[in-house]
Write a protein that holds these residues in place. Structure first.
Motif, mmCIF file in Angstrom:
data_model
loop_
_atom_site.group_PDB
_atom_site.id
_atom_site.type_symbol
_atom_site.label_atom_id
_atom_site.label_comp_id
_atom_site.label_asym_id
_atom_site.label_seq_id
_atom_site.Cartn_x
_atom_site.Cartn_y
_atom_site.Cartn_z
ATOM 1 N N ARG A 67 38.998 35.648 31.646
ATOM 2 C CA ARG A 67 38.742 37.142 31.683
ATOM 3 C C ARG A 67 39.538 37.564 30.459
ATOM 4 N NH1 ARG A 67 35.342 35.153 33.669
ATOM 5 N NH2 ARG A 67 33.859 36.093 35.682
ATOM 6 N N VAL A 68 39.247 37.150 29.294
ATOM 7 C CA VAL A 68 40.152 37.752 28.003
ATOM 8 C C VAL A 68 39.239 38.882 27.459
ATOM 9 C CG1 VAL A 68 41.200 36.972 26.026
ATOM 10 C CG2 VAL A 68 41.048 35.483 28.012
ATOM 11 N N ASN A 69 39.481 40.111 27.736
ATOM 12 C CA ASN A 69 38.622 41.149 27.256
ATOM 13 C C ASN A 69 39.302 42.455 27.548
ATOM 14 O OD1 ASN A 69 38.307 41.665 29.895
ATOM 15 N ND2 ASN A 69 36.716 40.394 30.307
ATOM 16 N N TRP A 70 38.743 43.538 27.232
ATOM 17 C CA TRP A 70 39.300 44.869 27.251
ATOM 18 C C TRP A 70 39.041 45.600 28.394
ATOM 19 C CZ3 TRP A 70 43.473 45.382 24.120
ATOM 20 C CH2 TRP A 70 43.413 44.430 23.168
ATOM 21 N N ASN A 71 38.387 44.837 29.407
ATOM 22 C CA ASN A 71 37.954 45.671 30.877
ATOM 23 C C ASN A 71 39.135 45.831 31.753
ATOM 24 O OD1 ASN A 71 35.337 45.130 29.641
ATOM 25 N ND2 ASN A 71 34.673 43.392 31.031
ATOM 26 N N ASN A 72 39.033 46.639 32.953
ATOM 27 C CA ASN A 72 39.752 46.681 33.763
ATOM 28 C C ASN A 72 40.302 45.615 34.327
ATOM 29 O OD1 ASN A 72 40.842 47.372 36.344
ATOM 30 N ND2 ASN A 72 39.734 49.227 36.565
ATOM 31 N N LYS A 73 41.481 45.340 34.602
ATOM 32 C CA LYS A 73 41.994 44.119 34.912
ATOM 33 C C LYS A 73 41.666 44.076 36.587
ATOM 34 C CE LYS A 73 45.615 42.459 32.164
ATOM 35 N NZ LYS A 73 46.936 41.985 31.722
ATOM 36 N N ALA A 74 41.526 44.812 37.333
ATOM 37 C CA ALA A 74 41.127 44.703 38.558
ATOM 38 C C ALA A 74 39.780 44.428 38.848
ATOM 39 C CB ALA A 74 41.212 46.259 39.536
ATOM 40 N N ASP A 75 38.983 44.829 37.958
ATOM 41 C CA ASP A 75 37.499 44.258 38.097
ATOM 42 C C ASP A 75 37.295 42.658 37.510
ATOM 43 O OD1 ASP A 75 36.611 46.694 38.786
ATOM 44 O OD2 ASP A 75 36.010 47.317 36.781
ATOM 45 N N ASN A 76 38.159 42.422 36.752
ATOM 46 C CA ASN A 76 38.200 40.987 36.213
ATOM 47 C C ASN A 76 38.754 40.024 37.068
ATOM 48 O OD1 ASN A 76 37.410 41.388 33.480
ATOM 49 N ND2 ASN A 76 39.416 41.711 32.731
ATOM 50 N N ILE A 77 39.893 40.424 37.824
ATOM 51 C CA ILE A 77 40.393 39.591 39.022
ATOM 52 C C ILE A 77 39.299 39.475 39.935
ATOM 53 C CG2 ILE A 77 42.121 39.486 40.622
ATOM 54 C CD1 ILE A 77 44.183 40.310 38.702
ATOM 55 N N SER A 78 38.605 40.420 40.381
ATOM 56 C CA SER A 78 37.660 40.486 41.506
ATOM 57 C C SER A 78 36.447 39.265 40.866
ATOM 58 C CB SER A 78 36.695 41.711 41.558
ATOM 59 O OG SER A 78 37.893 42.751 42.092
ATOM 60 N N GLU A 79 36.130 39.510 39.686
ATOM 61 C CA GLU A 79 35.231 38.555 39.339
ATOM 62 C C GLU A 79 35.533 37.127 39.229
ATOM 63 O OE1 GLU A 79 33.484 41.690 35.725
ATOM 64 O OE2 GLU A 79 33.630 39.366 35.213
#
Lengths: 528, 73
Positions: A255-267
């Protein structure tokens, strides 16, 4: 959950809250197949320093022998050791400390080799107590209780907490930030040439850090990336940086992007189909760490070291705390590799691959001694106290024993020495002689020396002696008690023929003329 | 005091009732290990310390009670 506990002292009280069976003292010959989990709880022996040293280094070999013999996948919990009592006149003498440290390090080595071994750091529990509180010498001398029974209760609570920690400890996935975590600097600003990776410090520290993470990956830990970057910048590093170790293909999810990291980790958790509670997230940025801790409290988010030179130590701690236990499936993946390592190690180092070589290494010396004024009290005491390895369990006083001798019967004790010292008189045999017939009235061994097949050497020696004496027939008897079921088939195993059998009694016979006896060369046997 | 001894025995030997003539010979749970556990229970309960020589002499309710009385007084 049934436990089987290998021990060298009386420690039942410390595990009262478990459904547990215990080995004999320093007995590694019996491994209860029915147990779900095994525990190695050996306390530092109380002895002269050179004996402590020799025994402790020996224990490591025994642990590995057990690890090889227990059903793979069954948990084997091993306690580290702390020497709580030594007498040292030379204050700078560090021999015992060194030996115990080596022992403890070896346990962690074994744990990385055998995934089912879990090491418990016993010194953490012991540090709650002053050293003089740890042993109650009264109980030690009466019952070989290596620890003060007073602290048993708090030990039980501590141990249960450890078990729970072990069970929760199984993390599967290490999620990594990139800038200032896997390399120094920010690739989006400093460019591929500007980041610190490889070369001199601090780049060197990040290289070591990456190679340690690679090692975790080799051991079956899933790696993932969660970072705020442009993916093109990162791919450039992965493809072109000469010192990059953790390349794109090593990561199971990105997940290399500019989104919220909490959402990224959930994904990432969803994508990998693992629980958030099996993830550890490493990020140099305290704000990002706080966000994850708040939004995803199940994810483990350790503090990150401020100085790159602390990274190796940091990762070692992470590995020990969260990844020192792997799920079975991941171990399976690497079984071939582990197997290869094992065989290589076996080549380079002498090991006990079978029971015989273990027994041989003990250099056991068995001495039989006939009844005399000095040993009669000990003989009588053994008939009174021995319950487990006792075929007929008669309770004799000194005059009973003297009567056997007076009638011309044989009364012999057994003294057992090995490379660690003299166990004293720990066996007794009383044989009634009647013309060409003999009857084994008493046969017993102290539980202290069981597990070394000494019983067979002992009986074989006497059967042979009887034969040379001109005896033709030997009768023997087993009488069942609540405590002596472990010997209910001993005489069969020793070559006797079952003659009569009822619920609580078995009568045996052996014809000596038809039997030849070979004394095992594992023991040096002599008559005093 | 006798009741407290009996309670300690119940806890140690996992009994519901303690008979007056209880002894290692009549009670299967009273083995050498549980003997130590009983001694330890009694030491904690009555805040006394038995000598190792006492250990072997404490095999009946009366013996235990007498030993305790002599230590407490």
């Amino acid at each position: 959950m049934k436990y089987f506990i290998f021990r060298n002292m009386t420690i039942e009280r410390f595990f009262q809250n478990l459904n547990a069976d215990f080995s004999g003292y320093e007995d590694v010959s019996v491994i209860d197949e029915q147990a779900d989990r095994y525990i190695w709880f050996y306390l530092a022996p109380i002895a002269e320093n050179h004996i402590i040293a020799e025994k402790v280094s020996y224990y490591v070999e025994l642990i590995e022998m057990i690890a090889k013999r227990i059903t793979p996948g069954k948990m084997f919990i091993v306690f580290t050791m702390k020497c709580v009592f030594t007498v040292q006149s030379v204050l700078s003498d560090r021999m015992i400390d060194d030996i115990v440290n080596t022992y403890n390090t070896s346990l962690y080595d074994l744990a990385s080799k055998y995934g089912n071994i879990k090491v418990l750091d016993f010194s953490r529990f012991l540090s709650n107590y002053k050293s003089e509180e740890l042993i109650d010498w009264k109980y030690y001398f009466i019952a070989q209780m290596g620890f003060n029974p007073m602290i048993a209760h708090s030990f039980q609570e501590w141990f249960i907490a450890q078990i729970e920690a072990i069970e929760l400890k199984r993390k599967k996935c290490l999620v990594l930030d990139l800038d200032n975590t896997l390399w120094g600097g920010i690739v989006g600003e400093d460019g591929i040439e500007g980041i610190s990776l490889g070369g001199d410090y601090p780049g060197k520290a990040f290289s070591v850090f990456q190679s340690l993470i690679l090692e975790l990956s080799n051991q079956g830990i899933i790696l993932a990336v969660c970072s705020k970057n442009n993916i093109e910048d990162v791919r450039q590093i992965w493809k072109q940086h000469p010192d990059i170790i953790l390349k794109e293909e090593l990561f199971a999810a990105l997940r290399v992007n500019w989104n919220n990291k909490a959402d990224n980790i959930s994904e990432i958790a969803q994508e990998l189909n693992i629980g958030l509670d099996s993830m550890v997230y490493l990020d140099d940025n305290p704000t990002e760490r706080e966000i994850i801790k708040n939004y995803l409290p199940e994810v483990t988010v350790p503090e990150f070291p401020e100085q790159p030179y602390m990274l190796p130590y940091f990762l070692k701690k992470i590995a020990q705390r969260y990844f020192s236990i792997y799920a079975l499936t991941e171990e399976d993946k690497f079984k071939t590799k582990q197997y290869k390592q094992n065989t290589e190690r076996m080549k380079s180092k002498e090991q006990f691959i079978d029971m015989d070589s273990y027994l041989r290494s003990l250099s056991m010396q068995l001495t039989v001694e006939r009844l005399n004024k000095l040993n009669i009290a000990r003989f009588a005491q053994m008939t009174q106290k021995t319950n487990q390895f006792n075929l007929t369990t008669p309770r004799y006083n000194e005059s009973d024993i003297q009567t056997f001798e007076d009638k011309g019967h044989w009364v012999y004790g057994l003294r057992v020495k090995d490379r660690f010292g003299d166990n004293g008189i720990t066996g007794l045999i009383i044989i009634a002689i009647n013309d060409k017939n003999a009857y084994l009235d008493t046969l017993l061994l102290s539980c202290r020396i069981l597990g070394k097949n000494i019983e067979y050497a002992f009986i074989t020696y006497f059967l042979n002696k009887l034969k040379l004496f001109g005896i033709e027939k030997v009768k023997a008897l087993y009488i069942r008690t609540d405590k002596n079921t472990q010997v209910e088939s001993f005489y069969e195993r020793a070559g006797f023929k079952l003659d009569k059998c009822s619920v609580n009694r078995k009568e045996y016979i052996m014809n000596l003329n038809r039997t030849d006896f070979v004394l095992s060369d594992l023991y040096k046997m002599e008559e005093a | 005091m006798r009741d407290k001894i009996k309670e300690a025995m119940k806890r140690t030997f996992k009994l519901t009732e303690v008979v007056e003539n209880i002894s290692p010979a009549t009670c299967a749970a009273w083995d050498s290990l549980n003997h130590l556990n009983l001694i330890f229970e009694l030491e904690t309960e009555f805040n006394v310390s038995f000598s190792p020589e006492d250990f072997v002499e404490m095999k009946t309710l009366n013996d235990i009670e007498n030993k305790l009385k002599s230590l407490i007084n």
